[in-house]
Design a protein around this motif. Structure first.
Motif, PDB file in Angstrom:
ATOM      1  N   GLY A  23      -1.213  -2.965   4.506  1.00 51.62           N
ATOM      2  CA  GLY A  23       0.079  -3.094   5.168  1.00 51.62           C
ATOM      3  C   GLY A  23       0.801  -4.378   4.802  1.00 51.62           C
ATOM      4  N   GLN A  26       3.667  -4.562   2.017  1.00 52.81           N
ATOM      5  CA  GLN A  26       4.897  -3.788   2.151  1.00 52.81           C
ATOM      6  C   GLN A  26       6.097  -4.412   1.441  1.00 52.81           C
ATOM      7  OE1 GLN A  26       6.039  -1.880   5.925  1.00 52.81           O
ATOM      8  NE2 GLN A  26       7.927  -3.075   5.791  1.00 52.81           N
ATOM      9  N   PRO A  47       6.931   5.385  -2.209  1.00 55.16           N
ATOM     10  CA  PRO A  47       7.654   5.083  -0.976  1.00 55.16           C
ATOM     11  C   PRO A  47       8.717   4.015  -1.206  1.00 55.16           C
ATOM     12  CG  PRO A  47       5.381   4.308  -0.858  1.00 55.16           C
ATOM     13  CD  PRO A  47       5.513   5.080  -2.116  1.00 55.16           C
ATOM     14  N   THR A  49      10.958   3.092   1.633  1.00 52.37           N
ATOM     15  CA  THR A  49      11.372   2.545   2.933  1.00 52.37           C
ATOM     16  C   THR A  49      10.126   2.046   3.658  1.00 52.37           C
ATOM     17  OG1 THR A  49      11.071   4.598   4.182  1.00 52.37           O
ATOM     18  CG2 THR A  49      13.226   4.272   3.079  1.00 52.37           C
ATOM     19  N   PRO A  50      10.297   1.160   4.646  1.00 54.43           N
ATOM     20  CA  PRO A  50       9.124   0.710   5.411  1.00 54.43           C
ATOM     21  C   PRO A  50       8.364   1.864   6.068  1.00 54.43           C
ATOM     22  CG  PRO A  50      10.963  -0.769   5.801  1.00 54.43           C
ATOM     23  CD  PRO A  50      11.512   0.387   4.996  1.00 54.43           C
ATOM     24  N   GLU A  51       9.071   2.865   6.566  1.00 58.25           N
ATOM     25  CA  GLU A  51       8.415   3.998   7.206  1.00 58.25           C
ATOM     26  C   GLU A  51       7.579   4.785   6.191  1.00 58.25           C
ATOM     27  OE1 GLU A  51      11.791   3.407   7.366  1.00 58.25           O
ATOM     28  OE2 GLU A  51      11.732   2.492   9.365  1.00 58.25           O
ATOM     29  N   GLN A  52       8.160   5.037   5.033  1.00 57.99           N
ATOM     30  CA  GLN A  52       7.421   5.748   3.986  1.00 57.99           C
ATOM     31  C   GLN A  52       6.221   4.932   3.532  1.00 57.99           C
ATOM     32  OE1 GLN A  52      10.408   6.335   0.975  1.00 57.99           O
ATOM     33  NE2 GLN A  52      11.224   8.193   1.945  1.00 57.99           N
ATOM     34  N   GLN A  54       4.435   2.777   5.314  1.00 57.01           N
ATOM     35  CA  GLN A  54       3.389   2.830   6.331  1.00 57.01           C
ATOM     36  C   GLN A  54       2.670   4.187   6.311  1.00 57.01           C
ATOM     37  OE1 GLN A  54       2.182   0.206   7.891  1.00 57.01           O
ATOM     38  NE2 GLN A  54       3.719  -0.968   6.774  1.00 57.01           N
ATOM     39  N   ASP A  55       3.408   5.272   6.071  1.00 49.17           N
ATOM     40  CA  ASP A  55       2.778   6.590   5.903  1.00 49.17           C
ATOM     41  C   ASP A  55       1.844   6.593   4.694  1.00 49.17           C
ATOM     42  OD1 ASP A  55       4.109   7.604   8.120  1.00 49.17           O
ATOM     43  OD2 ASP A  55       5.659   8.634   6.924  1.00 49.17           O
ATOM     44  N   TYR A  56       2.273   5.959   3.621  1.00 45.19           N
ATOM     45  CA  TYR A  56       1.499   5.849   2.379  1.00 45.19           C
ATOM     46  C   TYR A  56       0.190   5.095   2.646  1.00 45.19           C
ATOM     47  CZ  TYR A  56       1.373   5.134  -2.807  1.00 45.19           C
ATOM     48  OH  TYR A  56       1.076   5.133  -4.142  1.00 45.19           O
ATOM     49  N   ARG A  58      -1.353   4.764   5.509  1.00 42.46           N
ATOM     50  CA  ARG A  58      -2.210   5.619   6.345  1.00 42.46           C
ATOM     51  C   ARG A  58      -2.882   6.711   5.512  1.00 42.46           C
ATOM     52  NH1 ARG A  58       1.680   4.322  10.139  1.00 42.46           N
ATOM     53  NH2 ARG A  58       3.061   6.059   9.632  1.00 42.46           N
TER      54      ARG A  58
END
Length: 194
Positions: A23, A26, A47, A49-52, A54-56, A58
């Motif tokens: 993380g 990022q 990815p 974006t920050p959301e993408q 974080q999904d990556y 995970r």
């Protein structure tokens, strides 16, 4: 930084090391993805974006996925990312590699050294028997990369993977642990005796 292998060469002259994606990567990772958009299109989508991101992260925390950063020795700069996807155990003991260089350090041979390290890591630490790479036919740099690391061509699959909004044809390349000199390791516990 945690190194899995000091370098790809026995004389210690390697220029890169590997570490797991985390993380904390990022901001640097997203900046490199943005700077590399033209290099990656249409071959790979990372990815952005920050959301993408974080999904990556995970996704690659799962036991059947690994995401490894190729980092330049000394500076620690991220030169690229190599993923071992879809690890299948049992009789197959295989995974699929995907990778992307980042524009600021592309063309310097870092990914070749990094992929050689990932191959060793996959065979010696993950105890896989086989790694595969599926590459779009026009991606000459990627084909040359796997060829230089020792992968062999195994065929062609029309409409194999959905990338950049369409089903794309791919060449199939693979390497097994019997094709290179790796440290002897016991078989993975999921490998049947017979």
């Amino acid at each position: 930084m945690m190194d899995f292998f000091q370098d790809a060469r026995s004389d210690g002259s390697g220029r890169v090391s590997l570490r797991h994606l985390a993380g904390r990567d990022q901001d640097e990772f997203l900046g490199l993805v943005g700077a590399s958009a033209e290099l990656h299109r249409p071959w790979v989508s990372l990815p952005s974006t920050p959301e993408q991101f974080q999904d990556y992260v995970r996704r690659y925390a799962r036991p059947d996925e690994e995401s490894l950063l190729v980092c330049v020795r000394g500076s620690g700069e991220i030169a690229g990312v190599i993923n071992v996807n879809s690890i299948i155990r049992g009789r197959f003991q295989s995974g699929s590699v995907t990778y992307a260089a980042f524009a600021p350090s592309a063309g310097k041979g870092y990914m070749r050294e990094g992929l050689a390290l990932v191959v060793r890591y996959a065979f010696e630490q993950l105890r896989l028997h086989r790694l595969e790479a599926q590459i779009q036919p026009g991606n000459y740099a990627s084909i040359e990369l796997v060829r230089r690391v020792g992968f062999r061509s195994e065929g062609y699959s029309p409409e194999l993977l959905y990338i950049d909004g369409a089903w794309r044809d791919h060449e199939r390349w693979a390497i097994t642990n019997t094709m290179i000199d790796v440290a002897p390791t016991p078989p993975h516990p999921t490998l049947p005796e017979r």
